[in-house]
Design a protein around this motif. Sequence first.
Motif, PDB file in Angstrom:
ATOM      1  N   ILE A 296      12.471 -11.496  12.708  1.00 51.62           N
ATOM      2  CA  ILE A 296      11.804 -10.422  13.329  1.00 51.62           C
ATOM      3  C   ILE A 296      10.987  -9.375  12.136  1.00 51.62           C
ATOM      4  O   ILE A 296      11.613  -8.825  11.249  1.00 51.62           O
ATOM      5  N   TYR A 297       9.644  -9.385  12.299  1.00 51.31           N
ATOM      6  CA  TYR A 297       8.991  -8.804  11.117  1.00 51.31           C
ATOM      7  C   TYR A 297       8.491  -7.629  11.515  1.00 51.31           C
ATOM      8  O   TYR A 297       8.194  -7.361  12.620  1.00 51.31           O
ATOM      9  N   ALA A 298       8.686  -6.588  10.696  1.00 51.08           N
ATOM     10  CA  ALA A 298       8.238  -5.122  10.811  1.00 51.08           C
ATOM     11  C   ALA A 298       7.986  -4.482   9.513  1.00 51.08           C
ATOM     12  O   ALA A 298       8.401  -5.128   8.517  1.00 51.08           O
ATOM     13  N   THR A 299       7.414  -3.360   9.458  1.00 50.59           N
ATOM     14  CA  THR A 299       7.297  -2.668   8.158  1.00 50.59           C
ATOM     15  C   THR A 299       8.642  -2.100   7.875  1.00 50.59           C
ATOM     16  O   THR A 299       9.543  -2.127   8.545  1.00 50.59           O
ATOM     17  N   GLN A 300       8.933  -1.776   6.497  1.00 50.87           N
ATOM     18  CA  GLN A 300      10.050  -1.425   6.170  1.00 50.87           C
ATOM     19  C   GLN A 300      10.704  -0.322   6.828  1.00 50.87           C
ATOM     20  O   GLN A 300      11.690  -0.262   7.237  1.00 50.87           O
ATOM     21  N   SER A 301       9.687   0.988   6.998  1.00 44.95           N
ATOM     22  CA  SER A 301      10.333   2.178   7.630  1.00 44.95           C
ATOM     23  C   SER A 301      10.769   1.716   9.185  1.00 44.95           C
ATOM     24  O   SER A 301      11.599   2.454   9.845  1.00 44.95           O
ATOM     25  N   SER A 302       9.837   0.612   9.855  1.00 46.39           N
ATOM     26  CA  SER A 302      10.111   0.172  11.392  1.00 46.39           C
ATOM     27  C   SER A 302      11.595  -0.205  11.111  1.00 46.39           C
ATOM     28  O   SER A 302      12.163  -0.073  11.993  1.00 46.39           O
ATOM     29  N   CYS A 303      11.805  -1.290  10.096  1.00 44.61           N
ATOM     30  CA  CYS A 303      12.904  -1.761  10.083  1.00 44.61           C
ATOM     31  C   CYS A 303      14.175  -0.865  10.138  1.00 44.61           C
ATOM     32  O   CYS A 303      15.106  -0.944  10.662  1.00 44.61           O
TER      33      CYS A 303
ATOM     34  N   ARG B  42      15.863  -8.679  11.015  1.00 44.89           N
ATOM     35  CA  ARG B  42      14.906  -8.039  10.466  1.00 44.89           C
ATOM     36  C   ARG B  42      14.331  -8.587   9.130  1.00 44.89           C
ATOM     37  O   ARG B  42      15.149  -8.933   8.382  1.00 44.89           O
ATOM     38  N   ARG B  43      13.153  -8.323   8.813  1.00 43.74           N
ATOM     39  CA  ARG B  43      12.264  -8.942   7.826  1.00 43.74           C
ATOM     40  C   ARG B  43      11.238  -7.986   7.538  1.00 43.74           C
ATOM     41  O   ARG B  43      10.321  -7.956   7.956  1.00 43.74           O
ATOM     42  N   PRO B  44      11.460  -7.004   6.615  1.00 45.28           N
ATOM     43  CA  PRO B  44      10.704  -5.928   6.147  1.00 45.28           C
ATOM     44  C   PRO B  44       9.459  -6.469   5.364  1.00 45.28           C
ATOM     45  O   PRO B  44       9.432  -7.412   4.644  1.00 45.28           O
ATOM     46  N   VAL B  45       8.230  -5.873   6.002  1.00 37.86           N
ATOM     47  CA  VAL B  45       7.050  -6.406   5.092  1.00 37.86           C
ATOM     48  C   VAL B  45       6.226  -5.002   4.985  1.00 37.86           C
ATOM     49  O   VAL B  45       6.291  -4.101   5.699  1.00 37.86           O
ATOM     50  N   SER B  46       5.689  -4.739   3.511  1.00 34.99           N
ATOM     51  CA  SER B  46       4.952  -3.427   3.321  1.00 34.99           C
ATOM     52  C   SER B  46       3.635  -3.672   3.717  1.00 34.99           C
ATOM     53  O   SER B  46       2.892  -4.604   4.189  1.00 34.99           O
ATOM     54  N   TYR B  47       3.064  -2.392   4.117  1.00 34.35           N
ATOM     55  CA  TYR B  47       1.420  -2.203   4.456  1.00 34.35           C
ATOM     56  C   TYR B  47       0.899  -2.858   3.556  1.00 34.35           C
ATOM     57  O   TYR B  47       0.802  -2.731   2.200  1.00 34.35           O
ATOM     58  N   GLY B  48      -0.197  -3.798   4.066  1.00 34.70           N
ATOM     59  CA  GLY B  48      -1.088  -4.401   3.129  1.00 34.70           C
ATOM     60  C   GLY B  48      -0.756  -5.735   2.723  1.00 34.70           C
ATOM     61  O   GLY B  48      -1.597  -6.375   2.122  1.00 34.70           O
TER      62      GLY B  48
ATOM     63  N   GLY C  42       1.247 -21.656   9.910  1.00 35.95           N
ATOM     64  CA  GLY C  42      -0.354 -21.428  10.319  1.00 35.95           C
ATOM     65  C   GLY C  42      -0.814 -20.089  10.790  1.00 35.95           C
ATOM     66  O   GLY C  42      -1.686 -19.760  11.177  1.00 35.95           O
ATOM     67  N   ILE C  43       0.333 -19.287  10.756  1.00 34.53           N
ATOM     68  CA  ILE C  43       0.102 -17.659  11.191  1.00 34.53           C
ATOM     69  C   ILE C  43       0.396 -16.837  10.007  1.00 34.53           C
ATOM     70  O   ILE C  43       1.536 -16.715   9.824  1.00 34.53           O
ATOM     71  N   ARG C  44      -0.476 -16.058   9.830  1.00 38.25           N
ATOM     72  CA  ARG C  44      -0.224 -15.082   8.661  1.00 38.25           C
ATOM     73  C   ARG C  44      -0.250 -13.623   9.336  1.00 38.25           C
ATOM     74  O   ARG C  44      -1.280 -13.567   9.967  1.00 38.25           O
ATOM     75  N   VAL C  45       0.449 -12.653   8.947  1.00 38.03           N
ATOM     76  CA  VAL C  45       0.346 -11.432   9.440  1.00 38.03           C
ATOM     77  C   VAL C  45       0.283 -10.380   8.437  1.00 38.03           C
ATOM     78  O   VAL C  45       1.027 -10.432   7.168  1.00 38.03           O
ATOM     79  N   THR C  46      -0.810  -9.308   8.471  1.00 37.30           N
ATOM     80  CA  THR C  46      -0.833  -8.140   7.666  1.00 37.30           C
ATOM     81  C   THR C  46      -0.508  -6.855   8.626  1.00 37.30           C
ATOM     82  O   THR C  46      -1.065  -6.746   9.583  1.00 37.30           O
ATOM     83  N   PHE C  47       0.110  -6.078   7.987  1.00 36.92           N
ATOM     84  CA  PHE C  47       0.354  -4.692   8.663  1.00 36.92           C
ATOM     85  C   PHE C  47      -0.373  -3.664   8.011  1.00 36.92           C
ATOM     86  O   PHE C  47      -0.483  -3.427   6.784  1.00 36.92           O
ATOM     87  N   HIS C  48      -1.166  -3.005   9.081  1.00 39.60           N
ATOM     88  CA  HIS C  48      -1.918  -1.867   8.535  1.00 39.60           C
ATOM     89  C   HIS C  48      -1.404  -0.575   8.980  1.00 39.60           C
ATOM     90  O   HIS C  48      -0.940  -0.495  10.166  1.00 39.60           O
ATOM     91  N   ASN C  49      -1.596   0.559   8.517  1.00 39.82           N
ATOM     92  CA  ASN C  49      -1.137   1.796   9.078  1.00 39.82           C
ATOM     93  C   ASN C  49      -1.767   2.310  10.255  1.00 39.82           C
ATOM     94  O   ASN C  49      -3.008   2.337  10.599  1.00 39.82           O
TER      95      ASN C  49
END
Length: 467
Positions: free
Chosen positions: A84-91, A140-146, A154-161
């Motif tokens: 489950i991917y989300a930003t660190q603070s969302s996690c 949970r798998r935290p990902v930093s903004y940017g 084949g699917i890449r994700v980038t989180f933006h504020n």
Amino acid sequence: MALLTFIGAIQEVTGSCYLLETHDGVKVLLECGMRQGVRDREEKNRSAFPFDPSSLDAVVLSHAHLDHSGLLPRLVKQGYKGPIYATQSSCDLLELMLMDSANIQEKDAEWESKWRARLGRPPVTPLYTLEDAEQALKLRRPVSYGSTVEVAQGIRVTFHNAGHILGSAIVELEIHEQGLTRRLVFSGDLGNTCSPLMRAPTPLSRADVVLLESTYGDRDHRDNNETLSELAGILEQAHKDGGNVLIPAFAVGRTQDLLYYLGRFYQEGRLPQQMVFLDSPMAARANEIYLSHVNEFSDSDREYIRGTGTARLGEWLPILRTTQSPEESMAINRIQSGAIIIAGSGMCTGGRIVHHFKHNLWREECHVVIPGFQAQGTLGRTLVDGAQFARILRQRIAVRAKIHTLGGFSAHAGQSQLIQWVANFEQKPELYLIHGEREKMDALQAAIRDRLNWQANIPEPGDRIAI
């Protein structure tokens, strides 16, 4: 060619959920939200998922609010074992939200079963349990903004504020298949640029398909300064009337905004009340998470707080008292005047605010401040619509308190802000409106057509599109 299925938050505000499937058989679920509001809508949370949870390769979340994340424990209970991917603070917030939700599910089922037993009916089971929530949180798998990560083949994700609440993200998905790259951008819940603490949503310019929320697609919010002046006036009038001020607020996001503003009033000598109660253990824990991520606050608000010489929340608003136990909460009801009471739930569908309504709503010297969106079928919407009586804890209560709606406090972008954000996209990609009631979508669709000469689509539940 990839396919996107519109499952939830389609012509409604809650239950956000979208399924992305590639030609190679990869499946990524974007959001897994709970439906909230009227009972028949909430019953849909028990319906079977329109896909096999065990077949999913990944789940991607825009933020931690339950209408975007609340069915994750049920998804795991029914076989999902992937990340489950989300930003660190969302996690961080997700742990708070899901454990609280699971606790409520268990207690509500226990209470309902006791009630049904008296009527000779069989017991009910909770939607999910604390154990189910704990299992979901392990994924949970935290990902930093940017940062860009491959969440599945084949699917890449980038989180933006996204500027909505702490950790909220605009989700950019790159789909690589058959030698081609397609880009899907999901706005998540875009923040109101006047909201305190949060940074403005990040503008993006490239996409092939855009999913745009439309919660407030029919109107703009009031000027923030006007809203603050109105709130100050309400607090002053409540002080003169000799009553309490009740504010239903979401534990995550809205409560932190309110405490920031009340702290400003206090620092400026504009807060006549001598007691502010935060009657929400969950919100108190959310405050701690917010304070552990102050680096995500807007620069201007951090500078303002620093300029007052207050380093901690207790100095920012020293008259704030947080309550933990039910006994502490009940003790507040002995206070007849001079108190500001902030409690959940934000749409008044349950929680401690309902008990405070029972003791204050019938008193004409009291004031109720509704600081955000109230979905159809909720008690909050009933009050906003001017009901003279309300059903509270199985009792019919007269509504004599003064009801105030402050739309300027919304953490969602208004119509012009939504249009301004989506106007950054070049080449006018395919545009779909989601996460809004139908009349709001119709208004936003017309405004986008008139201002940008761009046709936005309004999908039906279950629609599938090629990406």
